[in-house]
Design an enzyme around this catalytic site. Sequence first.
Site, PDB file in Angstrom:
ATOM      1  N   ALA A  73       0.854  -1.188   0.000  1.00 47.73           N
ATOM      2  CA  ALA A  73       0.000   0.000   0.000  1.00 47.73           C
ATOM      3  C   ALA A  73       0.888   1.235   0.000  1.00 47.73           C
ATOM      4  CB  ALA A  73      -0.933   0.012   1.209  1.00 47.73           C
ATOM      5  N   LYS A  74       0.297   2.377  -0.230  1.00 50.95           N
ATOM      6  CA  LYS A  74       1.016   3.645  -0.125  1.00 50.95           C
ATOM      7  C   LYS A  74      -0.010   4.751   0.019  1.00 50.95           C
ATOM      8  CE  LYS A  74       5.360   4.989  -0.110  1.00 50.95           C
ATOM      9  NZ  LYS A  74       6.439   4.256   0.587  1.00 50.95           N
ATOM     10  N   GLY A  75       0.394   5.827   0.657  1.00 48.69           N
ATOM     11  CA  GLY A  75      -0.468   6.989   0.797  1.00 48.69           C
ATOM     12  C   GLY A  75       0.319   8.261   0.603  1.00 48.69           C
TER      13      GLY A  75
END
Length: 426
Positions: free
Chosen positions: A118-120
């Site tokens: 994931a990444k934000g």
Amino acid sequence: MTVMVPSRTPAHSITPGRQALDSALHQLAQAAEGLGLDEGLHAMLATPRRSLTVSVPVRREDGRMDVVQGYRVQHNITRGPAKGGIRFHPGTDLDEVTALAMWMTWKCALVGIPYGGAKGGVAVDPGSLTTRELERLTRRYVNEILPLIGPEKDIPAPDVGTDEQTMAWIMDTYSVNAGYSVPGVVTGKPTTLGGSLGRAGATSRGVQIATMAALDRSGDGVTVAVQGFGKVGALAAQYLADAGCRVVAVSDVTGAIHSAAGLDVAAVRAWVAETGGVRGYREADALGLDELLELDVDVLVPAALEGVLTAANAPRVKARLIVEGANGPTTPEADAILADAGTVIVPDILANAGGVIVSYLEWVQNMQAYSWSAGEVDVRLRDLMEGAFGEVKSLAADRGVTLRDAAHLIGVGRVADAHRMRGLYP
């Protein structure tokens, strides 16, 4: 079924985020071909599981209200909860976050930890905000992505422009909504809130371990240039100097410096803490930012942002070993040029995996309400890094491919195997 891979656009018009995503998709396509994946599975691996774009209002100290864009992408959760950092940077966009989430999927699988990728990110310059504005921004962003995150769903961590204080605000915001303290919702927290000893410098320590494994000898006499003297690069330079290497050049957003005799890395770090950048450091000569990448050194560590090694400058790179402290610093075109020149590249999904490894160890400690010593954490980090490097090196030799190709064959292959074993619902 046709796998939808976006077409390449001219180099002068492509955004950094689009360039990163194109690179990630190119690497996946090569791995899919090498693994013999069918088109349906390839398409599934190329497509994020969930992508969320949110508008984040920020109340400024003078009463103004700005609205910035935020993102959270869960690329794959087949092998476990999603895991990935949150970055605050003005250039952040959905393409960049998607690429970073994809790389995190392969990274976790490669080093054998049970996470997906994931990444934000939030498209904002944190340096332009006061501490109170940063806190309000962080808490509002977390509130917007709240349905996606959780200790068994998606566990954020620090990245560019964020730190342990950011993680403390995220943990508190989530915990207030839950009604009880949930330390396992983030990693990279302060130790007083359940953070792990050894987490702060874990990515840099991993870069040093990967470098020494690739050199397969002591660091005595090895010359090193580090592009990006920030959160990862500064400590990586320190650890490499401690291992006997001669760090001759470093750079950051303010400039670059060089000393053929070797820099006193601790003194440079103190200078940066005092002045805000390496520029003006008196015990070294000024150097052009592009010149650093082309220095005649044994090891080059790109540790800033994506896409710094390109088809334009790759022919002039003289380092025989490149260790990617940053995510996606080498474009596919540069990769091919450097491979043809015999340059060895330790790829990002291996070289900078130290951060997610110790994040995993922190999460395990939180879930068990337990803590390990710094020495125990370092032993586990080293075992996982050296084990993964050994697997990659062995496969590269067996199949006659680069370390990057071997790393993706292992990482993508493990995720593909997990998909096959779980099947498709419904």
